[in-house]
Design a protein around this motif. Structure first.
Motif, PDB file in Angstrom:
ATOM      1  N   UNK A 146       0.859  -1.353  -0.005  1.00 30.06           N
ATOM      2  CA  UNK A 146      -0.064  -0.186   0.085  1.00 30.06           C
ATOM      3  C   UNK A 146       0.848   1.325  -0.100  1.00 30.06           C
ATOM      4  N   UNK A 147       1.903   1.329   1.096  1.00 35.96           N
ATOM      5  CA  UNK A 147       2.686   2.337   1.105  1.00 35.96           C
ATOM      6  C   UNK A 147       3.530   2.700  -0.494  1.00 35.96           C
ATOM      7  N   UNK A 148       3.892   1.459  -0.812  1.00 34.52           N
ATOM      8  CA  UNK A 148       4.667   1.309  -2.063  1.00 34.52           C
ATOM      9  C   UNK A 148       3.857   2.191  -3.324  1.00 34.52           C
ATOM     10  N   UNK A 149       2.623   1.723  -3.263  1.00 38.56           N
ATOM     11  CA  UNK A 149       1.771   2.289  -4.350  1.00 38.56           C
ATOM     12  C   UNK A 149       1.503   3.530  -4.101  1.00 38.56           C
ATOM     13  N   UNK A 150       1.495   4.221  -3.030  1.00 36.86           N
ATOM     14  CA  UNK A 150       1.131   5.657  -2.810  1.00 36.86           C
ATOM     15  C   UNK A 150       2.698   6.461  -3.136  1.00 36.86           C
ATOM     16  N   UNK A 151       3.618   5.985  -2.965  1.00 34.25           N
ATOM     17  CA  UNK A 151       5.100   6.641  -3.238  1.00 34.25           C
ATOM     18  C   UNK A 151       5.489   6.371  -4.722  1.00 34.25           C
ATOM     19  N   UNK A 152       4.963   5.247  -5.506  1.00 34.67           N
ATOM     20  CA  UNK A 152       5.394   5.188  -6.774  1.00 34.67           C
ATOM     21  C   UNK A 152       5.275   6.218  -7.666  1.00 34.67           C
ATOM     22  N   UNK A 153       6.435   6.461  -8.487  1.00 36.61           N
ATOM     23  CA  UNK A 153       6.370   7.643  -9.419  1.00 36.61           C
ATOM     24  C   UNK A 153       6.215   8.940  -8.832  1.00 36.61           C
ATOM     25  N   UNK A 154       6.768   9.032  -7.456  1.00 44.99           N
ATOM     26  CA  UNK A 154       6.731  10.248  -6.615  1.00 44.99           C
ATOM     27  C   UNK A 154       5.462  10.647  -6.418  1.00 44.99           C
ATOM     28  N   UNK A 155       4.516   9.788  -6.115  1.00 43.45           N
ATOM     29  CA  UNK A 155       3.107  10.004  -5.728  1.00 43.45           C
ATOM     30  C   UNK A 155       3.030  10.138  -3.961  1.00 43.45           C
ATOM     31  N   UNK A 156       2.292  11.125  -3.731  1.00 46.44           N
ATOM     32  CA  UNK A 156       2.006  11.400  -2.144  1.00 46.44           C
ATOM     33  C   UNK A 156       0.737  11.338  -1.776  1.00 46.44           C
ATOM     34  N   UNK A 157       0.720  10.861  -0.199  1.00 49.95           N
ATOM     35  CA  UNK A 157      -1.015  10.802   0.053  1.00 49.95           C
ATOM     36  C   UNK A 157      -1.098  12.434   0.104  1.00 49.95           C
ATOM     37  N   UNK A 158      -2.295  12.875  -0.516  1.00 48.64           N
ATOM     38  CA  UNK A 158      -2.700  14.181  -0.411  1.00 48.64           C
ATOM     39  C   UNK A 158      -3.998  14.306   0.743  1.00 48.64           C
ATOM     40  N   UNK A 159      -3.420  15.233   1.729  1.00 42.57           N
ATOM     41  CA  UNK A 159      -4.199  15.345   2.687  1.00 42.57           C
ATOM     42  C   UNK A 159      -4.492  16.923   2.948  1.00 42.57           C
ATOM     43  N   UNK A 160      -5.806  17.155   2.974  1.00 46.42           N
ATOM     44  CA  UNK A 160      -6.235  18.562   3.098  1.00 46.42           C
ATOM     45  C   UNK A 160      -7.004  18.795   4.653  1.00 46.42           C
ATOM     46  N   UNK A 161      -6.926  20.063   4.994  1.00 46.33           N
ATOM     47  CA  UNK A 161      -7.287  20.418   6.302  1.00 46.33           C
ATOM     48  C   UNK A 161      -7.511  22.052   6.056  1.00 46.33           C
ATOM     49  N   UNK A 162      -8.206  22.486   7.386  1.00 43.54           N
ATOM     50  CA  UNK A 162      -8.527  23.938   7.519  1.00 43.54           C
ATOM     51  C   UNK A 162      -7.575  24.319   8.685  1.00 43.54           C
TER      52      UNK A 162
END
Length: 263
Positions: A14-30
């Motif tokens: 799961x973590x590998x798939x998130x970081x593949x090709x420079x991808x990051x987990x996109x987190x939004x907040x206020x």
């Protein structure tokens, strides 16, 4: 294969798939100080810094973005964000989001009023005919949200809500107790704004992610690591750091304290 090994293997991919090709987990907040906020270009806050540490330990890279809360929710629904920081659990969102079993922190929603136009409400009935400034997309609890006794007037930010309160455009403002204290100090409103006795609701807030392949395992690992981190001296120091800010704020102005059963 042992169950724990299967779990760790799934999390790894799961973590590998998130970081593949420079991808990051996109987190939004206020911005939600002192839980998460921008301090002269640097993100800070108890929940933000806790989340950063947990994701670092899990080997997950994160891309952060500050947006108005209603926009955060829209980003999640449209698939333009992978998760949201400091979100309340809602059964209506269960089809979209996954929540870790361990919350980041707890919120206590209270009301604030201007001292020159006092409304020290003790019950919702005391709000009859008044206008309460609120924030779009926030969940204050059904009792408050469904009441027809008073009017609600949204504003794009917490600072805007307190600005309207100072100008007499709303009678009260609803927000988290600690957030309200922080905004009052930042805006120089000490001695001009007080907290009403009534507590509208208490509820935990989470780091939630959109449902997707492997995300259920990611939130399980996040919850386990978060719970572990909370037992460490590093978390105690972090909590004291922001707890100290809260204590100073509370003692410097005339906000009436209300003990919380949460945190």
């Amino acid at each position: 294969m042992p169950v724990i090994l299967k779990l760790l293997t799934a999390v790894f991919f799961t973590c590998l798939s998130l970081t593949a090709y420079g991808e990051k987990l996109r987190i939004v907040t206020e911005p939600w100080a002192p839980y998460v906020y921008d301090d002269n270009g640097s993100m800070r806050g108890l929940d933000y810094e806790t989340t950063v540490i947990v994701f670092q330990r899990l080997g997950v890279d994160v891309e952060w973005q500050f947006l108005p809360w209603k926009r955060c929710l829209a980003m999640l629904e449209q698939g333009h964000a992978d998760g949201a920081l400091d979100i309340f659990h809602s059964h209506e969102r269960d089809a979209l989001l996954l929540y870790p079993s361990e919350p980041l922190s707890n919120v206590e929603f209270v009301l604030f009023y201007a001292n020159d136009r006092p409304h020290p409400a003790e019950t919702l009935d005391d709000l009859r005919g008044l206008t309460v400034g609120n924030s779009p997309g926030y969940l204050y609890g059904d009792t408050f949200s469904d009441s027809t006794l008073f009017n609600r007037e949204p504003a794009p930010s917490h600072e805007a809500n307190f600005g309207k309160l100072s100008l007499g455009r709303v009678d009260l403002v609803i927000t988290d107790r600690r957030v309200g204290q922080h905004v009052i100090k930042a805006m120089g409103l000490e001695g001009k704004v007080s907290q009403a006795p009534i507590v509208i609701s208490r509820q935990p807030q989470f780091l939630a992610v959109r449902r997707g392949a492997g995300m259920d395992l990611l939130v399980q690992r996040f919850a386990a690591e978060l719970k572990r981190f909370k037992q460490e001296p590093a978390y105690a120091a972090l909590s004291a750091k922001y707890g100290g800010i809260q204590a100073i704020t509370a003692s410097e102005h005339t906000v009436e304290q209300q003990e919380s059963s949460a945190p």
